[in-house]
Enzyme design. Structure first.
Site, short mmCIF file in Angstrom:
data_model
loop_
_atom_site.label_atom_id
_atom_site.label_comp_id
_atom_site.label_asym_id
_atom_site.label_seq_id
_atom_site.Cartn_x
_atom_site.Cartn_y
_atom_site.Cartn_z
N ASP A 12 -15.55 5.10 51.21
CA ASP A 12 -15.86 6.35 51.90
C ASP A 12 -17.38 6.51 51.96
OD1 ASP A 12 -15.77 8.80 53.09
OD2 ASP A 12 -14.77 9.84 51.44
N ASP A 108 -15.90 6.30 59.38
CA ASP A 108 -16.71 6.16 58.17
C ASP A 108 -15.90 5.91 56.90
OD1 ASP A 108 -15.56 8.64 58.01
OD2 ASP A 108 -17.34 9.62 57.18
N GLU A 109 -14.64 5.53 57.04
CA GLU A 109 -13.87 5.20 55.83
C GLU A 109 -12.76 4.22 56.16
OE1 GLU A 109 -11.19 8.15 54.14
OE2 GLU A 109 -11.58 9.44 55.87
#
EC number: 2.7.7.7
Length: 414
Positions: A12, A108-109
């Site tokens: 993350d 983004d993860e």
């Protein structure tokens, strides 16, 4: 490898958009910065902010004027989507150097499964190496959770931010996970938490010990699944193709007589939109794409679709998109059947709404959208949110959500 436990990472990126801006402009490092659109307008709102800004009380969805009052030295920059997509691609490229089993969850993860790789015998050191490379090569901080399944890995990555690495083992659940409030459990939003609390369940531990029959009666099949997760049971595998899986929810209606009456046909669409909306909400999913079907009196059938800029589960958004398609493609001839189908479904927890920074005040008045907006931003503060406009890309094949859709389409082509 029967019987062998999996080694799952959840990566993350910390304050992703703000971190990308600091990587692009080193002069911003260590300063309170925020990403927001329409930065000169009082009604612009904060999309995400650096940890320095958070320490001063600045929060996601906060109006810029209020953030400036709390932190007069706050530096506000507009979002740069191309920049974020580029950084995200580089991030996932690094992850794939360690394993092919990388499942993007958002821009983004993502999850990694390193079980059957040479890295499995040094999981913590591998996480340190990944984190260090992301920091050195991309100048981006991250937190990593390590666990035997995806759910626990996600919970672990949230435990230490920024730049944390956390291992969460099943035997540690009673001491580490169970004392947490039920609202902090991944997969449980505000509304679900409110329902669960009616059973006297206040913590994740309470849920782990909860009555399965009562949970199923209250939440349907999702109830026992949530109890399993609370007990560290989550068999879902890391699947690089999961983001592209095709699912749909639809309804159609055959008219009692062929009709070319606009008001009557609008009424049919209104009922269909309500039905599709209710089914989406029961399943706790949202549609990224909408199809309509028009069958004429001569049995000629026309199907048209549009990609939604934001995932939708509300009747008015579904109705708006359906009527736009119908108005454009109906040839004025009598109609025998109409249908609406929502496709490319995403779970509400993973539905990232792109922020219309020029109409936030209007958007904020909209329930239950406003509640969900707060929920998403509390859990995924780095994501943009925008009220349900539509992008007129008929017959487009893109998938994903908001500008994440473009990123995932590029990922699929790699």
């Amino acid at each position: 490898m029967a019987g062998k436990g999996r080694i799952i990472f959840h990566i993350d990126m910390n304050s992703f958009y703000a971190s990308v801006e600091m990587a692009y402009d080193p002069s911003l490092r260590g300063k309170p910065i925020a990403v927001a659109g329409n930065v000169k307008e009082r009604k612009g709102i904060i999309v995400t902010c650096s940890y320095e800004a958070r320490a001063r009380g600045v929060k996601t969805t906060m109006p810029v004027w209020r953030a400036k009052r709390l932190c007069p030295e706050l530096i506000v920059v507009p979002p740069n989507f191309d920049r974020y997509r580029s950084s995200s691609k580089e991030m996932f490229s690094i992850l794939r150097e360690y394993t092919d089993l990388v499942e993007p969850v958002s821009i983004d993860e993502g999850y990694m499964d390193i079980t059957d790789t040479p890295h499995s015998h040094r999981a913590y050191e591998t996480a340190e190496d990944i984190q260090a490379r992301l920091q050195k090569e991309l100048l981006l901080p991250s937190s990593i959770g390590i666990a035997p399944n995806k759910f626990l890995a996600k919970m672990a990555s949230d435990m230490k931010k920024p730049l944390g690495i956390t291992i969460l083992r099943k035997r540690e659940l009673p001491d580490v996970l169970w004392p947490l409030p039920i609202e902090e459990m991944h997969g449980i939003g505000t509304k679900t938490a409110e329902k669960i609390k009616t059973l006297g369940i206040k913590t994740i531990g309470d849920l782990a010990k909860g009555d399965e029959h009562a949970l199923k009666t209250l939440l349907g099949i999702n109830g026992p699944r949530l109890k399993d997760k609370a007990n560290g049971i989550h068999p879902a595998e890391v699947n690089p193709e999961r983001i592209y899986e095709f699912k749909s929810v639809g309804n159609s209606s055959t008219l009692s007589h062929d009709s070319a009456d606009w008001d009557e046909l609008t009424g049919v669409f209104d009922r269909l939109a309500l039905s599709v909306s209710e089914r989406l909400q029961r399943k706790e999913v949202m549609a990224c794409r909408l199809f309509i079907m028009i069958r004429y009196a001569d049995w000629k059938t026309v199907t048209r679709s549009m990609t939604l800029s934001n995932p939708a589960d509300q009747k008015k958004d579904i109705m708006e998109a359906a009527m736009e398609l119908f108005d454009k493609h109906w040839n004025q001839n009598p109609v025998r059947l109409l249908g609406i189908t929502g496709t490319e479904l995403v779970e509400k927890q993973q539905a990232y709404k792109q922020l219309d920074l020029f109409s936030f005040k209007e958007d904020a008045k909209d329930e239950p959208i406003f509640q969900m907006m707060n929920e998403l931003n509390e859990k995924y503060g780095q994501n943009l949110i925008r009220k349900g406009a539509v992008i007129k890309k008929e017959e487009s094949k893109t998938r994903g959500t908001s500008f994440n859709r473009d990123f995932f389409q590029d990922e699929k082509k790699r």
